[in-house]
Scaffold this active site. Sequence first.
Site, PDB file in Angstrom:
ATOM      1  N   LEU A   1       0.817  -1.218   0.000  1.00  0.00           N
ATOM      2  CA  LEU A   1       0.000   0.000   0.000  1.00  0.00           C
ATOM      3  C   LEU A   1       0.850   1.267   0.000  1.00  0.00           C
ATOM      4  O   LEU A   1       0.307   2.352  -0.198  1.00  0.00           O
ATOM      5  CB  LEU A   1      -0.926   0.013   1.225  1.00  0.00           C
ATOM      6  CG  LEU A   1      -1.973  -1.084   1.292  1.00  0.00           C
ATOM      7  CD1 LEU A   1      -2.746  -0.992   2.597  1.00  0.00           C
ATOM      8  CD2 LEU A   1      -2.919  -1.010   0.109  1.00  0.00           C
TER       9      LEU A   1
ATOM     10  N   LYS B   1      13.358  -1.219   9.249  1.00  0.00           N
ATOM     11  CA  LYS B   1      12.327  -2.156   8.831  1.00  0.00           C
ATOM     12  C   LYS B   1      12.860  -3.527   9.224  1.00  0.00           C
ATOM     13  O   LYS B   1      13.500  -4.210   8.422  1.00  0.00           O
ATOM     14  CB  LYS B   1      12.039  -2.073   7.335  1.00  0.00           C
ATOM     15  CG  LYS B   1      10.948  -3.039   6.909  1.00  0.00           C
ATOM     16  CD  LYS B   1      10.384  -2.726   5.546  1.00  0.00           C
ATOM     17  CE  LYS B   1       9.227  -3.691   5.260  1.00  0.00           C
ATOM     18  NZ  LYS B   1       8.442  -3.305   4.090  1.00  0.00           N
TER      19      LYS B   1
ATOM     20  N   SER C   1      -2.813   6.437   0.950  1.00  0.00           N
ATOM     21  CA  SER C   1      -1.864   6.445  -0.157  1.00  0.00           C
ATOM     22  C   SER C   1      -2.596   6.016  -1.423  1.00  0.00           C
ATOM     23  O   SER C   1      -3.147   4.911  -1.491  1.00  0.00           O
ATOM     24  CB  SER C   1      -0.709   5.479   0.150  1.00  0.00           C
ATOM     25  OG  SER C   1       0.193   5.399  -0.920  1.00  0.00           O
TER      26      SER C   1
END
Length: 225
Positions: free
Chosen positions: A13, A37, A177
């Site tokens: 996304l 991450k 988004s």
Amino acid sequence: MTAVFITGTGTDLGKTFVAAGLIRAMRREGRAVEAVKPVVTGFDPAAVDESDPARLLRAMDRPVTAEEIARISPWRYGAALSPDMAARVEGRVLDVEAVIAFCRATAAASPGTLLIEGVGGIMVPLDERWTVLDWMAALGLPLLLVAGSYLGTLSHTLTALEVLARRGLTVAAVVVSESEATTVPLGETLRTLGNFLRDVPLVAVPRLAEGADHPAFAELARRLL
């Protein structure tokens, strides 16, 4: 806020895109910001420059090297599957408690704001017992929830917010988004969500090339800080 967890209503996304834009906006304002991450799936060592860790490193103006990749993304798997599946393909098991400890230690050592990007959506399995939701609950950090603008995102986003609220987690902002080739106007998605999220800031981000600037990122930085 000294740390923010970036999650999504699903996968692909734009979590990394939003994180990178937020990093650049905060750096332009002279604020110290780091990003990690910890868990990555679908990681191809032959195409490192196209990976999510590489995008975060470029936003932080850090070199895309094996050492830097390992520093911000210690748990990497080749298969583009959920972490539990991707680890099983390699005969491994993700140590979720080690992931949580890594996040806590990195946040404690960060001189400024730390952005922690999750993997997939909020209920993606990490192993046979833990989901991303459990990971976020263990950390207890404010969340940045990234949603798309595709048909169906309204239900997915409101469902995600309901689940997060039931676990006592705070959503600092929702970022819509813009989805690729969507039939739903971005503005209409934002307008409808706004009817239900009067107490949660909503920010819309149109589709942009990597590294492109947009006022939405500066607005988001101001809301978070």
